[in-house]
Design an enzyme around this catalytic site. Structure first.
Site, PDB file in Angstrom:
ATOM      1  N   GLY A 119      -1.108  -5.051   2.773  1.00 33.24           N
ATOM      2  CA  GLY A 119      -2.462  -4.904   2.237  1.00 33.24           C
ATOM      3  C   GLY A 119      -3.470  -5.878   2.808  1.00 33.24           C
ATOM      4  N   SER A 120      -3.297  -6.257   4.075  1.00 34.91           N
ATOM      5  CA  SER A 120      -4.295  -7.175   4.639  1.00 34.91           C
ATOM      6  C   SER A 120      -5.644  -6.472   4.782  1.00 34.91           C
ATOM      7  CB  SER A 120      -3.823  -7.767   5.972  1.00 34.91           C
ATOM      8  OG  SER A 120      -3.749  -6.776   6.962  1.00 34.91           O
ATOM      9  N   ASN A 121      -5.621  -5.193   5.084  1.00 31.98           N
ATOM     10  CA  ASN A 121      -6.887  -4.444   5.126  1.00 31.98           C
ATOM     11  C   ASN A 121      -7.493  -4.336   3.728  1.00 31.98           C
ATOM     12  OD1 ASN A 121      -7.667  -3.218   7.857  1.00 31.98           O
ATOM     13  ND2 ASN A 121      -5.447  -2.927   7.791  1.00 31.98           N
ATOM     14  N   MET A 144       2.128   4.630   3.322  1.00 33.94           N
ATOM     15  CA  MET A 144       3.257   5.097   4.117  1.00 33.94           C
ATOM     16  C   MET A 144       3.832   6.428   3.643  1.00 33.94           C
ATOM     17  SD  MET A 144       3.104   2.618   6.122  1.00 33.94           S
ATOM     18  CE  MET A 144       4.554   2.626   7.127  1.00 33.94           C
ATOM     19  N   ARG A 145       3.015   7.212   3.008  1.00 33.62           N
ATOM     20  CA  ARG A 145       3.493   8.509   2.511  1.00 33.62           C
ATOM     21  C   ARG A 145       2.740   9.632   3.191  1.00 33.62           C
ATOM     22  NH1 ARG A 145       7.989   9.365  -0.219  1.00 33.62           N
ATOM     23  NH2 ARG A 145       8.741   7.245  -0.167  1.00 33.62           N
ATOM     24  N   ILE A 200       0.681  13.057   3.122  1.00 32.52           N
ATOM     25  CA  ILE A 200      -0.328  13.542   2.173  1.00 32.52           C
ATOM     26  C   ILE A 200      -0.468  15.047   2.341  1.00 32.52           C
ATOM     27  CG2 ILE A 200      -2.774  13.464   1.583  1.00 32.52           C
ATOM     28  CD1 ILE A 200      -2.744  10.558   1.938  1.00 32.52           C
ATOM     29  N   ASN A 241      -8.890   6.947   7.317  1.00 37.54           N
ATOM     30  CA  ASN A 241      -7.674   6.193   7.634  1.00 37.54           C
ATOM     31  C   ASN A 241      -7.990   5.222   8.757  1.00 37.54           C
ATOM     32  OD1 ASN A 241      -4.849   5.554   7.607  1.00 37.54           O
ATOM     33  ND2 ASN A 241      -4.589   6.813   9.446  1.00 37.54           N
ATOM     34  N   HIS A 259      -6.164   3.337  12.077  1.00 37.18           N
ATOM     35  CA  HIS A 259      -4.983   3.483  12.931  1.00 37.18           C
ATOM     36  C   HIS A 259      -5.053   2.430  14.042  1.00 37.18           C
ATOM     37  CE1 HIS A 259      -1.704   5.518  14.965  1.00 37.18           C
ATOM     38  NE2 HIS A 259      -2.373   5.337  16.090  1.00 37.18           N
TER      39      HIS A 259
END
Ligand code: GRF
Length: 342
Positions: A154-156, A232-233, A235, A249, A251
């Site tokens: 969760g650094s973002n 990490m799932r 969608i 998102n 990337h």
């Protein structure tokens, strides 16, 4: 990255990096058009509530050095020079968000205050009814609300939290969604007092089942924008369709190069000299949605994947809050595949 079972109707959005949380099961994709993005050109449709006309932030010409005092000290809060892609121009202070966020426009949504029954002629009565209709603590100018989805460190997410706290984000982080109760991102959310929705996928009969529950949470929290940050799932359409044009998102490559998993490793392996970070809309493919913004990072001859990944993530933490602030200010438009910032 290899394509997966074409029958799998789900997409990968955040499982594109080397992560201890990633599993093979979590990284398929699916082809198909972006829901809400017709084939024809001209689709000005980011369903951001249409409020007062936005005030573009003052932006110096690219290449103009950052404002400094006569002693050469950067002027605090001064607008930073940016390129059209949002990359700080030479001379910009990298620690400062290059955009000055314009004031938040009013948000008018069905169901929000604004049409107080029986108070259509008397402005004072209207105001009173408006105030009574609002939940306590919420002003008539409802803040732009985002939900962050994260599975890992969760650094973002932290960068978004910091930006929200400083007021630069112009948005409220109203929800963190995670599939990993032990994720550091969850800890960060709790420390910051952000509501958390954590679920265990194995408790549900299908992905659609837990996504329906997530959708309920998003609707209840009146989320305007979904921000995937290392989620990490896969969608499915359960979320993609209702949030078409409102789900983004990040990337770790310069898309369309190196989509999918281990983007930094792919870049090192390929021998490219430049990689970077891309923020894009989520559509029905693997990291294929329209590109909103990018930041470039040089790749050195002796780089390892992890070294490159870390440098890319530094840029991500600058880029993502900036992009979210554009959405919050209603500055993003989509025309075909082209994303316009105004
Ligand atoms: C980031 O590198 C992002 O590009 C990818 O997942 C990673 C998440 O990192 N989608 P963090 O959890 O925000 O530190």
């Amino acid at each position: 990255m290899s394509r997966v079972d074409p029958e799998d109707q789900e997409i990968l959005t955040g499982a594109d990096v080397t992560s201890p949380n990633a599993s093979e099961e979590e990284v398929p994709q699916r082809p198909g058009p972006m829901p809400g993005l017709p084939d024809e050109p001209a689709v000005p449709t980011i369903p951001r509530p249409e409020p007062a006309p936005p005030t573009p932030a003052p932006q110096p010409e690219p290449g103009i050095p950052a404002p400094v005092t006569p002693d050469g000290v950067p002027v605090p809060d001064a607008p930073q020079p940016v390129t059209p892609g949002g990359i700080p121009a030479p001379g910009a202070d990298p620690s400062v968000d290059p955009l000055t966020l314009p004031g938040l426009p009013a948000v008018a949504e069905p169901g929000d205050a604004g049409e107080a029954p029986g108070a259509d002629s008397d402005p004072a009565a209207q105001l009173l009814e408006l105030e009574q209709a609002l939940p306590q603590g919420e002003g008539p100018e409802r803040p732009y609300r985002i939900a962050v989805f994260a599975s890992g460190s969760g650094s973002n997410f932290q960068a978004l939290l910091d930006s929200a706290q400083s007021g630069r984000l112009g948005a409220q982080i109203a929800l963190l969604v995670s599939d990993k109760p032990q994720a550091k991102a969850v800890e960060r959310a709790r420390a910051a007092g952000v509501p958390v929705f954590v679920f265990a996928p194995k408790d549900y009969e299908s992905r659609e089942a837990y996504e329906r529950e997530i959708l309920g949470e998003l609707q209840q929290a009146k989320i305007d924008l979904i921000v995937l940050a290392g989620y990490m799932r896969l969608i499915t359409d359960v979320l993609v369709e209702p949030y078409a044009g409102r789900m983004i998102n990040i990337h770790p490559s310069l898309l369309p190069s190196f989509p999918g998993k281990d983007a930094a490793g792919q870049a090192v392996e390929h021998g490219v000299r430049l990689s970077g970070a891309t923020v894009h809309f989520v559509d029905g493919g693997m990291d294929t949605g329209p590109i909103i913004a990018q930041r470039a990072v040089e790749v050195t001859a002796d780089d390892t994947a992890i070294e490159l990944q870390l440098r890319i993530q530094e840029q991500e933490r600058l880029l993502y809050p900036e992009v979210v602030s554009w959405f919050a200010a209603g500055r993003v438009k989509l025309e075909g595949r082209r994303v316009l910032l105004f």
